[in-house]
Design an enzyme around this catalytic site. Structure first.
Site, PDB file in Angstrom:
ATOM      1  CG  ASN A 297      -1.720   1.415   1.567  1.00  0.00           C
ATOM      2  OD1 ASN A 297      -2.491   1.650   2.145  1.00  0.00           O
ATOM      3  ND2 ASN A 297      -1.366   2.018   0.562  1.00  0.00           N
ATOM      4  N   GLY A 298       0.476   1.841  -1.099  1.00  0.00           N
ATOM      5  CA  GLY A 298       1.378   3.141  -1.139  1.00  0.00           C
ATOM      6  C   GLY A 298       2.266   3.973  -2.263  1.00  0.00           C
TER       7      GLY A 298
ATOM      8  CE1 TYR B  11     -13.719   9.297   0.667  1.00  0.00           C
ATOM      9  CE2 TYR B  11     -12.002   8.357  -0.105  1.00  0.00           C
ATOM     10  CZ  TYR B  11     -13.191   8.200  -0.042  1.00  0.00           C
ATOM     11  OH  TYR B  11     -13.791   7.269  -1.097  1.00  0.00           O
TER      12      TYR B  11
HETATM   13  P1  AMP Z   1     -15.295  15.052  -5.516  1.00  0.00           P
HETATM   14  O1  AMP Z   1     -16.683  14.773  -6.401  1.00  0.00           O
HETATM   15  O2  AMP Z   1     -14.193  14.655  -7.060  1.00  0.00           O
HETATM   16  O3  AMP Z   1     -15.478  16.559  -5.242  1.00  0.00           O
HETATM   17  O4  AMP Z   1     -14.514  13.796  -4.952  1.00  0.00           O
HETATM   18  C1  AMP Z   1     -14.831  14.271  -3.615  1.00  0.00           C
HETATM   19  C2  AMP Z   1     -16.119  13.750  -2.917  1.00  0.00           C
HETATM   20  O5  AMP Z   1     -15.167  11.676  -2.690  1.00  0.00           O
HETATM   21  C3  AMP Z   1     -16.120  13.676  -1.310  1.00  0.00           C
HETATM   22  O6  AMP Z   1     -17.302  13.057  -1.269  1.00  0.00           O
HETATM   23  C4  AMP Z   1     -14.801  12.559  -0.931  1.00  0.00           C
HETATM   24  O7  AMP Z   1     -16.141  11.738   0.077  1.00  0.00           O
HETATM   25  C5  AMP Z   1     -14.474  11.671  -2.602  1.00  0.00           C
HETATM   26  N1  AMP Z   1     -13.318  11.725  -1.928  1.00  0.00           N
HETATM   27  C6  AMP Z   1     -12.689  12.771  -1.302  1.00  0.00           C
HETATM   28  N2  AMP Z   1     -10.986  11.770  -1.669  1.00  0.00           N
HETATM   29  C7  AMP Z   1     -10.922  11.128  -2.107  1.00  0.00           C
HETATM   30  C8  AMP Z   1     -10.309   9.952  -3.140  1.00  0.00           C
HETATM   31  N3  AMP Z   1      -9.064  10.251  -3.021  1.00  0.00           N
HETATM   32  N4  AMP Z   1     -10.606   8.836  -3.110  1.00  0.00           N
HETATM   33  C9  AMP Z   1     -12.251   8.889  -3.513  1.00  0.00           C
HETATM   34  N5  AMP Z   1     -12.905   9.808  -3.084  1.00  0.00           N
HETATM   35  C10 AMP Z   1     -12.635  10.520  -2.388  1.00  0.00           C
END
Ligand code: AMP
Length: 445
Positions: free
Chosen positions: A104-105, A244
């Site tokens: 992981n990484g 998150y």
């Molecule tokens: P976005 O729709 O691209 O603005 O992504 C934000 C949404 O996706 C939020 O509801 C977060 O809970 C979730 N989120 C944020 N960062 C990640 C990530 N790296 N991978 C997956 N989901 C993410």
């Protein structure tokens, strides 16, 4: 963005079953592929494929994976494309035996190392940085696996939490900054290593401690041995795990993910107040912060969006059109709690802005009179090179736009983010101990 596990058990549990349940508990960490490598009396076999853990494995396959040591992996690709050959664990054969590895990484010097190894005649069968680590360990092995790992840690740069299976050992490794998490748990007759403590709970293992940054932990029939190999680097655990990524019921380096997010919501309510009738969350990752926001502000929390639990994480969808459809498939407003109300909608982060834009519109369609978006982390302004999928700065809405521009894009009546000081306070930090590169561009490596 991956989840890893390692099982060592001299009792009567089947290591493959325990690995399977641990991976199911960590499915949120990666949904593209899953795999388990098992050691049966020194013979390592591996089964892996694209899909969710319960799609890849069934009783018949698990029944074939017999042994008392196993490692496992769930993957979301951040380095190397998404196809079956890149699934993990990676198994390599070398002069003195076999080795399986889950990672992981993300390495930042994998391309350079790979091309050097290829110049030396090494042949690779995947495009992952993980195979580079496995190849280096195999090449550095001169009779002592710990020495081979140490030599490899000298060369590789980036983030890595590893579980490694050899002919007779289970080994856990965490990079010198401790960017990715790894915990150690105790089974009645053995040990578990896992990315998150929720996996220990699932298999009934008792939490012992986090693997330390730079530590190599070797488990075999003589017991457990720890080598603190790199101990001169500042700790830099990824703050996005807390914001998150990790499950709220996990504890990483002594910090409860639920508590951290609830704290973040409380601080957010103080930093970014709103006049409203109800606080709702974007489930599930925004819920602890929304509860914190509601408790601190005194505005009642209610359920404003119903989540279809059978759809994976929105962001974990490779293309933008799939992502947009994903939001609609996944979340639907609960009109009863929205109609005619001034709504505070709390989410843990805005990355591309896709989720917020869709939801604000859906809330308006459901009759919300005002929608105030509150985000329990600062704007994501820089790409992550250490394993979280925020690859392209062009796609990060917070990177090039003012908060007012983002507000206009998502169509909210107001928009407020938590400050960096606020998120650090939420995890109990005075400023040190965390990688905040995605939030302020300060890259530790
Ligand atoms: P976005 O729709 O691209 O603005 O992504 C934000 C949404 O996706 C939020 O509801 C977060 O809970 C979730 N989120 C944020 N960062 C990640 C990530 N790296 N991978 C997956 N989901 C993410």
């Amino acid at each position: 963005m991956c989840g890893i596990v390692g099982i060592y058990d001299r009792g009567n549990i089947n290591a493959a079953n325990a690995a399977y349940y641990s991976l199911v508990a960590m499915q949120h960490r990666g949904q593209e592929s899953a795999g388990i490598a098992i050691n049966n009396d020194g013979i390592i076999t591996c089964y892996k494929d694209m899909g969710f853990v319960n799609e890849v494995f069934d009783e018949r396959i698990l029944g074939l994976l017999k042994g008392d040591m196993a490692i496992g992996h769930v993957r979301y690709s951040t380095a190397g494309a998404s196809f079956a050959a890149n699934a993990q664990p990676i198994v390599v054969k070398y002069k003195n035996g076999n080795l399986a590895l889950s990672h992981n990484g993300s390495l930042i010097n994998a391309d350079l190392l790979r091309s050097q190894l290829e110049d030396d005649g090494m042949i690779f069968s995947t495009t992952t940085d993980t195979e580079v680590i496995a190849a280096l360990i195999a090449r550095n092995y001169k009779g002592d696996i710990v020495e081979a790992i140490k030599n490899t840690m000298e060369i590789i740069k980036g983030s890595y939490a590893l579980t490694i299976l050899t002919d007779n050992k289970l080994i856990g490794v965490r990079d010198g900054y401790g960017i990715r998490p790894l915990v150690l748990g105790k089974l009645e007759n053995g040990y578990v290593l896992a990315s998150e403590s929720c996996a220990l709970d699932t298999v009934g293992a008792q939490f012992i401690r986090d693997v330390r940054p730079g530590e190599i932990l070797v488990i075999d029939e003589t017991g457990m041995k720890s080598v603190d190999y790199i101990n001169n680097l500042p700790k830099k655990i990824c703050l996005f795990e807390h914001i998150y990524f990790a499950r709220p019921d996990s504890i990483i380096d002594g910090i409860s993910m639920y508590k951290a997010r609830e704290n973040a919501g409380r601080i957010l309510a103080k930093e970014q107040p709103a006049i409203a009738d109800t606080v709702i969350s974007v489930p599930d990752s925004g819920t602890p912060a929304a509860i914190g926001y509601a408790n601190e502000s005194g505005i009642p929390f209610s359920i404003g969006l119903i989540k279809n639990r059978y759809v994976g994480r929105t962001f974990i969808q490779p293309t933008q059109s799939m992502r947009e459809l994903g939001v609609k498939l996944k979340l639907n407003p609960l009109r009863d709690n929205i109609k005619g109300k001034r709504v505070v909608m709390v989410d843990d982060s805005i990355v591309r802005g896709t989720t917020s834009k869709k939801i604000v519109q859906a809330l308006r369609d459901a009759g919300a009179s005002e929608v105030h978006v509150r985000v329990s982390s600062p704007p994501v302004i820089s790409s992550c090179y250490y394993g979280i999928d925020t690859p392209n700065i062009e796609e990060l809405i917070g990177a090039k736009n003012t908060i007012e521009k983002v507000r206009q894009y998502i169509g909210a009546d107001s928009l407020g983010y938590l400050s960096i000081e606020g998120i650090l306070a939420a995890v109990g930090s005075k400023g040190e101990g965390f990688c905040t590169a995605c939030l302020n561009g300060e890259y530790p490596i």
